[in-house]
Write a protein that holds these residues in place. Structure first.
Motif, mmCIF file in Angstrom:
data_model
loop_
_atom_site.group_PDB
_atom_site.id
_atom_site.type_symbol
_atom_site.label_atom_id
_atom_site.label_comp_id
_atom_site.label_asym_id
_atom_site.label_seq_id
_atom_site.Cartn_x
_atom_site.Cartn_y
_atom_site.Cartn_z
ATOM 1 N N THR A 72 0.793 -1.149 -0.034
ATOM 2 C CA THR A 72 -0.123 -0.268 0.012
ATOM 3 C C THR A 72 0.676 1.100 -0.079
ATOM 4 O OG1 THR A 72 -0.107 -0.112 2.329
ATOM 5 C CG2 THR A 72 -2.033 -0.984 1.318
ATOM 6 N N ILE A 73 0.474 2.332 -0.761
ATOM 7 C CA ILE A 73 1.281 3.471 -0.727
ATOM 8 C C ILE A 73 0.096 4.725 -0.521
ATOM 9 C CG2 ILE A 73 2.528 4.900 -2.131
ATOM 10 C CD1 ILE A 73 3.347 2.544 -3.858
ATOM 11 N N PRO A 74 0.459 5.711 0.604
ATOM 12 C CA PRO A 74 -0.331 6.570 0.686
ATOM 13 C C PRO A 74 -0.065 7.814 0.028
ATOM 14 C CG PRO A 74 0.903 6.309 2.469
ATOM 15 C CD PRO A 74 1.320 5.298 1.665
ATOM 16 N N LEU A 75 -0.902 8.420 -0.595
ATOM 17 C CA LEU A 75 -0.592 9.691 -1.385
ATOM 18 C C LEU A 75 -1.506 10.883 -1.064
ATOM 19 C CD1 LEU A 75 -0.616 8.120 -5.063
ATOM 20 C CD2 LEU A 75 1.288 8.359 -3.268
ATOM 21 N N GLN A 76 -1.006 12.040 -1.216
ATOM 22 C CA GLN A 76 -1.545 13.380 -1.115
ATOM 23 C C GLN A 76 -1.574 14.088 -2.409
ATOM 24 O OE1 GLN A 76 -3.772 14.117 0.992
ATOM 25 N NE2 GLN A 76 -3.478 16.113 2.256
ATOM 26 N N VAL A 77 -2.508 13.937 -3.574
ATOM 27 C CA VAL A 77 -2.402 14.405 -4.702
ATOM 28 C C VAL A 77 -3.203 15.873 -4.874
ATOM 29 C CG1 VAL A 77 -2.801 13.826 -7.198
ATOM 30 C CG2 VAL A 77 -2.327 12.178 -5.622
ATOM 31 N N GLY A 120 -5.728 10.616 -12.144
ATOM 32 C CA GLY A 120 -5.037 10.423 -13.518
ATOM 33 C C GLY A 120 -3.455 10.577 -13.440
ATOM 34 N N PRO A 121 -2.834 11.569 -12.844
ATOM 35 C CA PRO A 121 -1.609 11.945 -12.786
ATOM 36 C C PRO A 121 -0.564 10.743 -12.314
ATOM 37 C CG PRO A 121 -2.791 13.712 -11.880
ATOM 38 C CD PRO A 121 -3.809 12.761 -11.754
ATOM 39 N N LEU A 122 -1.145 9.734 -11.632
ATOM 40 C CA LEU A 122 -0.505 8.667 -11.092
ATOM 41 C C LEU A 122 -0.380 7.522 -11.877
ATOM 42 C CD1 LEU A 122 -2.337 8.719 -7.590
ATOM 43 C CD2 LEU A 122 -0.335 9.965 -8.024
ATOM 44 N N TRP A 126 0.774 2.143 -12.039
ATOM 45 C CA TRP A 126 1.398 3.322 -11.558
ATOM 46 C C TRP A 126 2.576 3.765 -12.199
ATOM 47 C CZ3 TRP A 126 -3.128 2.951 -9.373
ATOM 48 C CH2 TRP A 126 -3.303 1.965 -8.433
ATOM 49 N N ASP A 127 2.782 5.098 -11.985
ATOM 50 C CA ASP A 127 3.793 5.997 -12.445
ATOM 51 C C ASP A 127 4.783 5.836 -11.406
ATOM 52 O OD1 ASP A 127 5.866 7.954 -13.015
ATOM 53 O OD2 ASP A 127 4.686 8.069 -15.156
ATOM 54 N N PRO A 128 5.817 5.264 -11.426
ATOM 55 C CA PRO A 128 6.661 5.457 -10.177
ATOM 56 C C PRO A 128 7.204 6.651 -9.859
ATOM 57 C CG PRO A 128 7.773 4.155 -11.860
ATOM 58 C CD PRO A 128 6.479 4.147 -12.505
ATOM 59 N N ASP A 129 7.677 7.484 -10.783
ATOM 60 C CA ASP A 129 8.092 8.826 -10.333
ATOM 61 C C ASP A 129 7.248 9.665 -9.793
ATOM 62 O OD1 ASP A 129 10.561 8.042 -11.222
ATOM 63 O OD2 ASP A 129 10.216 8.739 -13.409
ATOM 64 N N ARG A 130 5.875 9.645 -10.443
ATOM 65 C CA ARG A 130 4.788 10.548 -9.913
ATOM 66 C C ARG A 130 4.378 9.947 -8.427
ATOM 67 N NH1 ARG A 130 1.434 11.179 -15.634
ATOM 68 N NH2 ARG A 130 2.886 12.464 -16.699
ATOM 69 N N VAL A 131 4.112 8.696 -8.349
ATOM 70 C CA VAL A 131 3.761 8.259 -7.028
ATOM 71 C C VAL A 131 4.676 8.485 -6.050
ATOM 72 C CG1 VAL A 131 3.468 5.997 -5.682
ATOM 73 C CG2 VAL A 131 2.545 6.335 -7.939
ATOM 74 N N ALA A 132 6.098 8.555 -6.293
ATOM 75 C CA ALA A 132 7.089 8.781 -5.395
ATOM 76 C C ALA A 132 7.018 10.437 -5.015
ATOM 77 C CB ALA A 132 8.386 8.467 -5.845
ATOM 78 N N HIS A 154 4.293 11.964 -5.027
ATOM 79 C CA HIS A 154 2.899 12.679 -4.164
ATOM 80 C C HIS A 154 2.904 11.663 -2.848
ATOM 81 C CE1 HIS A 154 1.642 15.257 -7.100
ATOM 82 N NE2 HIS A 154 1.627 14.354 -8.044
ATOM 83 N N ARG A 155 3.843 10.751 -2.408
ATOM 84 C CA ARG A 155 3.761 10.111 -1.393
ATOM 85 C C ARG A 155 3.568 10.792 -0.073
ATOM 86 N NH1 ARG A 155 6.506 4.163 -1.124
ATOM 87 N NH2 ARG A 155 5.573 4.290 1.006
ATOM 88 N N TYR A 156 2.463 10.441 0.658
ATOM 89 C CA TYR A 156 2.278 11.240 1.805
ATOM 90 C C TYR A 156 3.281 10.906 2.860
ATOM 91 C CZ TYR A 156 -0.423 12.972 5.794
ATOM 92 O OH TYR A 156 -0.923 13.412 7.138
ATOM 93 N N ASP A 157 3.522 9.644 3.098
ATOM 94 C CA ASP A 157 4.424 9.270 4.378
ATOM 95 C C ASP A 157 5.844 10.000 4.238
ATOM 96 O OD1 ASP A 157 4.882 7.769 2.120
ATOM 97 O OD2 ASP A 157 4.749 5.988 3.220
ATOM 98 N N ARG A 158 6.156 10.074 2.881
ATOM 99 C CA ARG A 158 7.651 10.690 2.673
ATOM 100 C C ARG A 158 7.455 12.268 3.040
ATOM 101 N NH1 ARG A 158 9.938 7.331 -2.401
ATOM 102 N NH2 ARG A 158 10.153 5.347 -1.289
ATOM 103 N N ARG A 159 6.513 13.058 2.643
ATOM 104 C CA ARG A 159 6.438 14.433 2.664
ATOM 105 C C ARG A 159 5.952 14.778 4.028
ATOM 106 N NH1 ARG A 159 2.552 15.926 -2.115
ATOM 107 N NH2 ARG A 159 3.241 18.074 -1.646
#
Length: 371
Positions: free
Chosen positions: A18-23, A331-333, A357-363, A365-370
């Motif tokens: 699972t990957i949490p994102l904020q887009v 869409g952006p992901l 998934w587009d790995p660069d865009r996912v990275a 927008h990752r919520y846990d990293r940002r």
């Protein structure tokens, strides 16, 4: 609807990612309940012993809900891991296990995501698009743009409506529920003046009382609104029956149906003319198939709520398919975003749902990293 039953096969889950994102949203969405400026999305990938990965995602409404859903998804996947189960068998076992806490709300959303991912893996393993696996023959589904037009001033709504009419969209959804009816009407008139001939759907997000909904509904039906969505509390079936009886404009309910039987009850009681289940609340693909069969048995048009990349496959296989709600949040992901041509959502011809998934865009927008 019988094709899905015939082709369902057991799969064994190996693991879940699972990957949490904020887009950020291109068009912030203000409703009578809240204003959302960024979409909290939770990506889900199921690995199976058969070698097919299944993907799904959830729109989580808040980052707090996203964290809870992350835990629920991992717990559910661990429970069914290493055992060959069809999607419907997995859904039944997970629902039975969650019975004490209640299969609703976030629990329902988590189990729906597991179900969607299992159906995706099943279609990937078969080398067929999910729509085809379910017996769907449509190659495109009528779509309206719901990406914006939150509560805003008339001139701003008119400007945004013009921007949303890309890809040949001819119909838009506008959120209403301003303090007064005159303000609602001013927004509609401004949009009509800027983009004449555009179809409009009105969504009140459960903002009104029955009396106010009746007053506003009588005024709106003279404005050519194609449907009146959730004018009052979605679970006030008696109130919605009063509105459906008194108004010519169709009443649309469904995004908050928690299971297919709620759809049947609302239609049978005359609380709505149209239905629009949410695949993450109705029970995933398995729940949608049951809901679509119930709608078809009643001759009720069925539309989708959010998740257009998934819903396009489901509507393609639904006998009474009506409208796909298009939002551009995921869409952006994606390597292959959902294609819209001349106001039609094109059913992807790739195996499964077609989520990649587009790995660069996912990275990015990752919520846990940002945070």
């Amino acid at each position: 609807m019988h094709e899905g039953e015939r082709v369902e096969r057991p799969l064994s889950v190996e693991s879940i990612e699972t990957i949490p994102l904020q887009v950020p949203m291109r068009f912030p969405l203000g409703t009578s309940a809240a204003t959302v400026r960024a979409a909290p999305l939770l990506l889900c990938t199921l690995r199976t012993r058969e070698g097919a990965d299944g993907r799904a995602y959830l729109f989580c409404y808040s980052t707090a809900a996203m964290r809870a859903l992350d835990l629920l998804l991992h717990d559910a996947a661990e429970f069914i891991a290493q055992r060959p189960l069809t999607p419907r068998q997995a859904a039944a076992e997970l629902a039975r296990r969650a019975m004490l806490v209640g299969v609703t709300g976030l629990v329902r959303m988590a189990l729906s995501a597991i179900d969607i991912a299992l159906w995706d893996a099943l279609a990937v393993a078969a080398g067929r698009p999910l729509a085809a696996l379910l017996g769907g023959t449509r190659t495109a589904v009528p779509a309206y743009n719901s990406s914006g037009l939150g509560l805003m001033a008339p001139h701003a709504a008119a400007d945004e409506a013009a921007r949303l009419l890309t890809h040949g969209f001819g119909t838009l959804k506008v959120r209403l529920g301003h303090p007064t009816l005159d303000e609602d009407l001013a927004v509609l008139h401004a949009i009509r003046e800027r983009v004449p001939g555009t179809g409009l759907l009105a969504d009140y997000n459960q903002a009104l009382t029955v009396a106010d909904a009746l007053r506003r509904g009588l005024a709106l039906q003279d404005e050519g609104i194609a449907w009146l969505e959730e004018p009052i509390r979605h679970d006030d079936l008696a109130g919605n029956c009063r509105l459906a009886d008194a108004l010519d404009v169709p009443i649309q309910l469904g995004e908050n149906f928690n299971r297919p039987e709620e759809l049947a009850e609302a239609v049978d009681r005359g609380a709505c003319d149209l239905v629009m289940p949410d695949v993450a609340r109705i029970g995933g693909v398995s729940g949608w198939l049951r809901a679509a069969a119930l709608a078809a048995a009643r001759g009720t048009p069925i539309s989708s709520h959010l998740f257009p990349e998934i819903s396009v496959h489901l509507l393609a296989a639904s006998p009474t398919a009506h409208w796909l709600e298009y939002v551009d949040w995921a869409g952006p992901l994606l390597r292959h975003p959902l294609q819209i041509r001349d106001g039609q959502a094109i059913v992807p011809d790739r195996p499964g749902i077609g989520l990649e998934w587009d790995p660069d865009r996912v990275a990015f927008h990752r919520y846990d990293r940002r945070h």
